[in-house]
Design an enzyme around this catalytic site. Structure first.
Site, PDB file in Angstrom:
ATOM      1  N   GLY A 143      42.398  41.906  39.697  1.00  0.00           N
ATOM      2  CA  GLY A 143      43.977  41.871  38.656  1.00  0.00           C
ATOM      3  C   GLY A 143      45.076  40.547  39.828  1.00  0.00           C
ATOM      4  O   GLY A 143      45.958  40.584  39.901  1.00  0.00           O
ATOM      5  N   THR A 144      44.146  40.309  41.023  1.00  0.00           N
ATOM      6  CA  THR A 144      45.039  39.232  41.881  1.00  0.00           C
ATOM      7  C   THR A 144      45.500  37.777  40.778  1.00  0.00           C
ATOM      8  O   THR A 144      46.914  37.624  41.127  1.00  0.00           O
ATOM      9  CB  THR A 144      44.002  38.317  42.978  1.00  0.00           C
ATOM     10  N   HIS A 192      41.119  37.417  50.559  1.00  0.00           N
ATOM     11  CA  HIS A 192      40.585  38.470  50.472  1.00  0.00           C
ATOM     12  C   HIS A 192      39.591  39.117  51.633  1.00  0.00           C
ATOM     13  O   HIS A 192      38.878  40.257  51.557  1.00  0.00           O
ATOM     14  CB  HIS A 192      38.746  38.245  49.274  1.00  0.00           C
ATOM     15  N   SER A 229      33.735  44.073  36.637  1.00  0.00           N
ATOM     16  CA  SER A 229      34.523  42.397  36.540  1.00  0.00           C
ATOM     17  C   SER A 229      33.985  41.460  36.661  1.00  0.00           C
ATOM     18  O   SER A 229      34.013  40.389  36.878  1.00  0.00           O
ATOM     19  CB  SER A 229      36.462  42.909  36.636  1.00  0.00           C
ATOM     20  N   ARG A 285      39.547  37.617  31.549  1.00  0.00           N
ATOM     21  CA  ARG A 285      38.657  38.259  30.472  1.00  0.00           C
ATOM     22  C   ARG A 285      39.566  39.105  29.264  1.00  0.00           C
ATOM     23  O   ARG A 285      40.217  38.928  28.986  1.00  0.00           O
ATOM     24  CB  ARG A 285      37.171  38.524  31.379  1.00  0.00           C
TER      25      ARG A 285
HETATM   26  P1  A3P Z   1      38.389  41.856  33.639  1.00  0.00           P
HETATM   27  O1  A3P Z   1      37.103  41.121  34.375  1.00  0.00           O
HETATM   28  O2  A3P Z   1      38.576  43.261  33.633  1.00  0.00           O
HETATM   29  O3  A3P Z   1      38.762  41.438  31.995  1.00  0.00           O
HETATM   30  P2  A3P Z   1      41.211  38.662  39.270  1.00  0.00           P
HETATM   31  O4  A3P Z   1      42.535  37.674  39.466  1.00  0.00           O
HETATM   32  O5  A3P Z   1      41.445  39.629  40.727  1.00  0.00           O
HETATM   33  O6  A3P Z   1      39.789  38.013  39.895  1.00  0.00           O
HETATM   34  O7  A3P Z   1      40.808  39.803  38.555  1.00  0.00           O
HETATM   35  C1  A3P Z   1      40.860  39.171  37.671  1.00  0.00           C
HETATM   36  C2  A3P Z   1      40.457  40.351  36.429  1.00  0.00           C
HETATM   37  O8  A3P Z   1      42.585  40.363  35.622  1.00  0.00           O
HETATM   38  C3  A3P Z   1      40.166  40.484  34.691  1.00  0.00           C
HETATM   39  O9  A3P Z   1      40.117  41.972  34.573  1.00  0.00           O
HETATM   40  C4  A3P Z   1      40.825  39.646  34.281  1.00  0.00           C
HETATM   41  O10 A3P Z   1      40.643  39.589  32.597  1.00  0.00           O
HETATM   42  C5  A3P Z   1      42.414  39.829  35.035  1.00  0.00           C
HETATM   43  N1  A3P Z   1      43.641  40.089  34.360  1.00  0.00           N
HETATM   44  C6  A3P Z   1      43.246  37.811  34.748  1.00  0.00           C
HETATM   45  N2  A3P Z   1      44.780  37.763  34.560  1.00  0.00           N
HETATM   46  C7  A3P Z   1      45.120  38.610  33.767  1.00  0.00           C
HETATM   47  C8  A3P Z   1      46.390  39.217  34.111  1.00  0.00           C
HETATM   48  N3  A3P Z   1      47.297  38.464  33.514  1.00  0.00           N
HETATM   49  N4  A3P Z   1      47.253  39.841  32.844  1.00  0.00           N
HETATM   50  C9  A3P Z   1      46.797  40.961  32.860  1.00  0.00           C
HETATM   51  N5  A3P Z   1      45.268  41.262  33.760  1.00  0.00           N
HETATM   52  C10 A3P Z   1      44.608  39.345  33.885  1.00  0.00           C
END
Ligand code: A3P
Length: 315
Positions: A65-66, A127, A157, A279
């Site tokens: 959720g970064t 990270h 994910s 995603r």
């Molecule tokens: P999923 O693959 O389960 O959909 P990170 O940002 O650390 O790379 O994590 C990616 C995950 O956060 C993905 O999850 C992505 O869809 C979700 N994500 C990205 N942007 C988001 C947002 N604005 N709000 C909520 N979730 C988000």
């Protein structure tokens, strides 16, 4: 470790334990697994980065959720543009560009980059596991926000994301059973995942004014409350509820994934479309992929690893 490591990075890598991971290798350094170029950059950052007290760091294991927080934190830290549409940097920039990464961006091409042009407060992300942070990040008054996510959803994910990244380079996708076995053995970029989480969790319990620990699931369940807590931690509390709602809307998955920059832009660090960062963004997506056996196995690992820590994901 001082400012040098033995020989060149390639000589060092030859001596380290390594494991296959999504068509490439991860190398074990001081108990954590890294891609070679990220390890080299993380070492350079550890030696050469000097934190300012006003810096803000977003730390996480990958796919927790970064990106959501990469969008939100700059909105909180810059109240001038908090509520105006036209100034919204998200219209033109993927969130990665708003909070540059120490080991994926800033220290990768140059072991001692000139960061003097960055405006204050400087916003960074990383990270790297807690022990690998530059000493000045640990010991100055700069703030660290850490976000994590339920391990099964994190794995699913990262499996999607990493397979998108390698198939874009013409490499076959890694079958889920093999990737899962590797994740369960702790082999994961910047992982073991559970050790990464525990490092920051324990430190946040000791120094809550220094490290704000967040869970993706809490953000999904109570975004207003979580956002207000985050803003207070950063010393920029929201004065009006409607401002909280505006930031949540601006940084929502639905909005970001449909912005032109994120639909068609390409991540220069990984060479894949920015669209892969957005995603489904749901809690419990693992149910669409896991067998009962996989669920039991990873839940057991999580329960054993987190036992007595006070941390859980409510399973
Ligand atoms: P999923 O693959 O389960 O959909 P990170 O940002 O650390 O790379 O994590 C990616 C995950 O956060 C993905 O999850 C992505 O869809 C979700 N994500 C990205 N942007 C988001 C947002 N604005 N709000 C909520 N979730 C988000």
């Amino acid at each position: 470790m001082g400012s040098s490591f033995p020989g060149s990075i390639s000589t060092l890598l030859d001596e380290l334990p390594k494991e296959t991971w999504y068509g490439s290798y991860l190398y074990n350094w001081e108990g954590f697994w890294y891609r070679g170029h990220h390890l080299s950059a993380a070492m350079a950052a550890r030696s050469n980065f000097r934190a300012n007290d006003s810096d803000v760091f977003l730390a996480s294991s990958m796919k927790t959720g970064t990106t959501w927080l990469k969008a939100i934190i700059p909105r909180i830290m810059n109240p001038d543009v908090r509520i105006t549409n036209d100034d919204d940097p998200l219209l033109k920039h993927h969130p990665n560009e708003l909070m540059p990464s120490l080991e994926v961006q800033l220290f990768i091409a140059n072991p001692n980059p000139d960061l003097s042009g960055m405006s204050s407060p400087r916003l960074f992300r990383t990270h790297v596991p807690f022990p690998m942070l530059p000493e000045s990040v640990k010991n100055s008054a700069c703030k660290i926000v850490y976000i994590t996510r339920e391990p099964k959803d994190t794995f699913v994910s990262s499996w999607h994301f990493m397979n998108s990244a390698i198939t874009a380079r013409g490499i076959d996708p890694w079958p889920m059973d093999e990737a899962f076995g590797t994740f369960c053995r702790g082999i994961h970029a910047f992982g073991p995942f559970h050790d990464h989480v525990l490092g920051y969790w324990k430190e946040s319990r000791k120094r809550p004014e220094k490290i704000h620990f967040m869970r993706y699931e809490d953000m999904k369940k109570e975004p207003r409350e979580e956002l207000q807590k985050l803003a207070c931690f950063l010393g920029k509390p929201f004065e009006r509820d409607e401002d909280v709602d505006k930031v949540l809307w601006r940084c929502s998955l639905e909005r970001l994934k449909n912005l032109e920059v994120n639909r068609h832009g390409v991540d220069p660090s990984l060479g894949i479309g920015y669209k892969h960062y957005f995603r489904r963004g749901i809690v419990g997506d693992w149910k669409n992929y896991f067998t009962g056996e996989m669920q039991q196995k990873l839940d057991l690992i999580t329960a054993v690893k987190f036992e007595g820590s006070g941390l859980d994901f409510g399973y």
